[in-house]
Design a protein around this motif. Structure first.
Motif, PDB file in Angstrom:
ATOM      1  N   UNK A 171      36.528  64.407  47.991  1.00  0.00           N
ATOM      2  CA  UNK A 171      35.610  63.285  47.762  1.00  0.00           C
ATOM      3  C   UNK A 171      35.720  62.899  46.286  1.00  0.00           C
ATOM      4  N   UNK A 172      36.082  61.682  46.014  1.00  0.00           N
ATOM      5  CA  UNK A 172      36.188  61.286  44.609  1.00  0.00           C
ATOM      6  C   UNK A 172      35.001  60.403  44.234  1.00  0.00           C
ATOM      7  N   UNK A 173      34.868  60.156  42.945  1.00  0.00           N
ATOM      8  CA  UNK A 173      33.785  59.291  42.514  1.00  0.00           C
ATOM      9  C   UNK A 173      32.631  60.064  41.917  1.00  0.00           C
ATOM     10  N   UNK A 174      31.608  59.329  41.589  1.00  0.00           N
ATOM     11  CA  UNK A 174      30.479  59.904  40.856  1.00  0.00           C
ATOM     12  C   UNK A 174      29.753  60.964  41.676  1.00  0.00           C
ATOM     13  N   UNK A 175      29.227  61.943  40.953  1.00  0.00           N
ATOM     14  CA  UNK A 175      28.399  62.951  41.600  1.00  0.00           C
ATOM     15  C   UNK A 175      27.015  62.352  41.882  1.00  0.00           C
ATOM     16  N   UNK A 176      26.492  62.638  43.058  1.00  0.00           N
ATOM     17  CA  UNK A 176      25.155  62.139  43.398  1.00  0.00           C
ATOM     18  C   UNK A 176      24.092  63.008  42.724  1.00  0.00           C
ATOM     19  N   UNK A 177      22.878  62.521  42.732  1.00  0.00           N
ATOM     20  CA  UNK A 177      21.745  63.282  42.188  1.00  0.00           C
ATOM     21  C   UNK A 177      21.628  64.644  42.876  1.00  0.00           C
ATOM     22  N   UNK A 178      21.823  64.612  44.198  1.00  0.00           N
ATOM     23  CA  UNK A 178      21.689  65.857  44.972  1.00  0.00           C
ATOM     24  C   UNK A 178      22.762  66.851  44.555  1.00  0.00           C
ATOM     25  N   UNK A 179      23.981  66.324  44.400  1.00  0.00           N
ATOM     26  CA  UNK A 179      25.080  67.203  43.986  1.00  0.00           C
ATOM     27  C   UNK A 179      24.802  67.778  42.597  1.00  0.00           C
ATOM     28  N   UNK A 180      24.312  66.925  41.721  1.00  0.00           N
ATOM     29  CA  UNK A 180      24.002  67.363  40.364  1.00  0.00           C
ATOM     30  C   UNK A 180      23.001  68.519  40.389  1.00  0.00           C
ATOM     31  N   UNK A 181      21.962  68.303  41.152  1.00  0.00           N
ATOM     32  CA  UNK A 181      20.906  69.320  41.217  1.00  0.00           C
ATOM     33  C   UNK A 181      21.460  70.614  41.804  1.00  0.00           C
ATOM     34  N   UNK A 182      22.288  70.445  42.834  1.00  0.00           N
ATOM     35  CA  UNK A 182      22.861  71.625  43.482  1.00  0.00           C
ATOM     36  C   UNK A 182      23.752  72.394  42.498  1.00  0.00           C
ATOM     37  N   UNK A 183      24.527  71.662  41.718  1.00  0.00           N
ATOM     38  CA  UNK A 183      25.408  72.333  40.756  1.00  0.00           C
ATOM     39  C   UNK A 183      24.572  73.123  39.752  1.00  0.00           C
ATOM     40  N   UNK A 184      23.502  72.507  39.273  1.00  0.00           N
ATOM     41  CA  UNK A 184      22.664  73.202  38.289  1.00  0.00           C
ATOM     42  C   UNK A 184      22.050  74.451  38.917  1.00  0.00           C
ATOM     43  N   UNK A 185      21.558  74.292  40.138  1.00  0.00           N
ATOM     44  CA  UNK A 185      20.965  75.451  40.824  1.00  0.00           C
ATOM     45  C   UNK A 185      22.004  76.553  41.023  1.00  0.00           C
TER      46      UNK A 185
END
Length: 335
Positions: free
Chosen positions: A66-80
Motif C-alpha cells: 500500500x503506497x501513499x500517506x499513512x492514515x491517522x489510524x496507522x499513525x496511532x498504531x505505529x506509535x502504540x
DNA sequence: AATGTGACCAACCGCCTTTGT
DNA sequence: AACAAAGGCGGTTGGTCACAT
C-alpha cells in the motif's frame, strides 16, 4: 571473520533500479517465484545481487504494498506498537497490512519521532521527557566548574548524582501537574492527601526527594551556595514550593521529621526509598527495549555500568525512567 | 538565477539468525 | 557439533526535491 557479503562480486550494479530492471524482476517472480534470491538475478538476467533483488521486491514491487500517506489510524498504531516493541520494524510491519518495515522506519524517523518530541514525549521511552536542556546545561557544567578540594572523579560523580536527582524531581513535578492539573506552585498537598490521590509511598518518596533537593541547593557545588556559575539553560525546576509544602506538612500535621514521617506513614524505613548519593550512583537499566535487545546480543554488548571515570554523564544517556517510576510507585499511582 | 538547507525515502551495509549439510 | 550459505533485520547513507535566502 564472518562470511563474505553476497554482493561482493565485482561488476554488479548498485543504486536506483531502472524500470527495465523492475520489469525483469517482476516478470521472473511472477513466473518462477523467489525460492532462491541468490540464484535469482542470474536466472532473471539481472546484473544485481540477490539481496538487492529481495529488497527491491519486498520494499517496492510486491503487489500487496500500500503506497501513499499513512492514515491517522496507522499513525496511532505505529506509535502504540513502538511503545511496546521498540525499533522492531518488521514486527510492526506484520501488523500493518501493506506497509513495509522500511517504510514504517522511515516514517517514524522523519515524522513520528519529531511529533512526539514536540508533544514533550520521549520517543524512546514514550514517557514525558525530562528536560533535555537540563542535560545540555549539565554538560556545560564540567568546564565551568571550580573543582576546589574535590578530585575530578568525586566531582563528576557528585554532578552525576545531582543530575539524577534533578531529573527525578522534574519527573515528579510533571506527574503531580498531570494529577492535579495545576502547577506545583499551586500544589494543594493536603487536598491531594485528602482525596487519596497521593499515597503514603508517594509522600514518603517526595519527602526524601525534597530533602535531597534541599541538600543539593545548599551544597557547596550548587548554584546557590558556591562559585559555580550555572548555565542559563539549566531550567528552574520550580520545586521550592513543593519542597516547602511537603516539609510544612510533615511538621504541622505530624510534628515528625522526614524519616519518621516515612516510617509513620508506611511502617517502613525511609531508607526503602533511598536515592542516589554522590558516592552511590544509580544503577541504571537499559533505557529502551532495543537497548535490552542489543545487550542480549552476543559480542555487541558493551557494559553500561555507571561508574565510568572517563564519561561521567554517560549514564544519563541510559537514564531509565522505570527506575524512577518504580521508586515512586508511579505505575500503581496511575492504576 | 544561483546557492544553501532540510526533509524525505530508496537502497545499501554489516551483523545476526535460521537453515541445511 | 561445527560450519557455511542464505535470509532477515535495523542502522545509516546519499540522491532528489522543495523551499528559503
Amino acid at each position: 571473520m564472518g562470511r563474505s557479503p553476497c554482493c561482493d562480486e565485482v561488476g554488479l550494479k548498485k543504486g536506483p533500479w531502472t524500470p527495465e530492471e523492475d520489469k525483469k524482476l517482476m516478470e521472473f517472480i511472477h513466473k518462477h517465484g523467489h525460492e532462491s534470491w541468490r540464484r535469482l538475478p542470474k536466472l532473471a538476467g539481472l546484473n544485481r545481487c540477490g539481496k538487492s533483488c529481495r529488497l527491491r521486491w519486498t520494499n517496492y514491487l510486491r503487489p500487496d504494498i500500500k503506497r501513499g500517506k499513512f492514515s491517522q489510524e496507522e499513525e496511532k498504531l505505529i506509535i502504540d506498537l513502538h511503545s511496546v516493541l521498540g525499533n522492531k520494524w518488521s514486527a510492526m510491519a506484520a501488523r500493518l497490512p501493506g506497509r513495509t518495515d522500511n517504510e514504517i522506519k522511515n516514517y517514524w524517523n522523519t515524522h513520528l519521532r519529531k511529533k512526539l518530541l514536540q508533544m514533550g514525549i520521549d520517543p524512546v521511552t514514550h514517557r514525558p521527557r525530562t528536560d533535555l536542556n537540563l542535560l545540555g546545561g549539565l554538560h556545560d557544567l564540567l568546564p565551568a566548574a571550580n573543582f576546589g578540594n574535590l578530585s575530578h572523579l568525586d566531582h563528576a560523580l557528585k554532578l552525576q548524582a545531582d543530575a539524577a536527582l534533578l531529573a527525578r524531581l522534574q519527573l515528579v513535578q510533571n506527574l503531580i501537574q498531570v494529577l492535579t492539573n495545576s502547577p506545583t506552585s499551586n500544589l494543594d498537598l493536603m487536598g491531594l492527601l485528602g482525596s487519596a490521590s497521593l499515597g503514603n509511598h508517594q509522600l514518603s518518596y517526595l519527602l526524601q526527594l525534597s530533602r535531597q533537593y534541599e541538600g543539593l541547593i545548599n551544597s557547596p557545588l550548587s548554584p546557590h551556595g558556591s562559585n559555580i556559575q550555572l548555565p542559563s539553560s539549566l531550567p528552574n525546576l520550580g520545586l521550592q514550593n513543593l519542597l516547602n509544602n511537603i516539609q510544612a506538612y510533615s511538621k504541622s500535621s505530624l510534628s515528625l521529621d522526614g524519616g519518621e514521617v516515612a516510617a509513620h506513614l508506611d511502617g517502613v524505613s525511609a531508607n526503602s526509598y533511598s536515592l542516589p548519593t554522590s558516592s552511590s550512583a544509580p544503577s541504571l537499566a537499559p533505557a529502551s527495549p532495543e537497548d535490552t535487545h542489543i545487550d542480549q546480543m552476543q559480542g555487541r554488548a558493551t557494559s553500561r555500568n555507571v561508574s565510568s571515570t572517563t564519561a561521567p554523564f554517560a549514564p544519563w544517556e541510559d537514564l531509565n525512567l522505570d527506575d524512577i517510576s518504580s521508586d515512586f510507585g508511579w505505575k500503581d499511582f496511575l492504576e
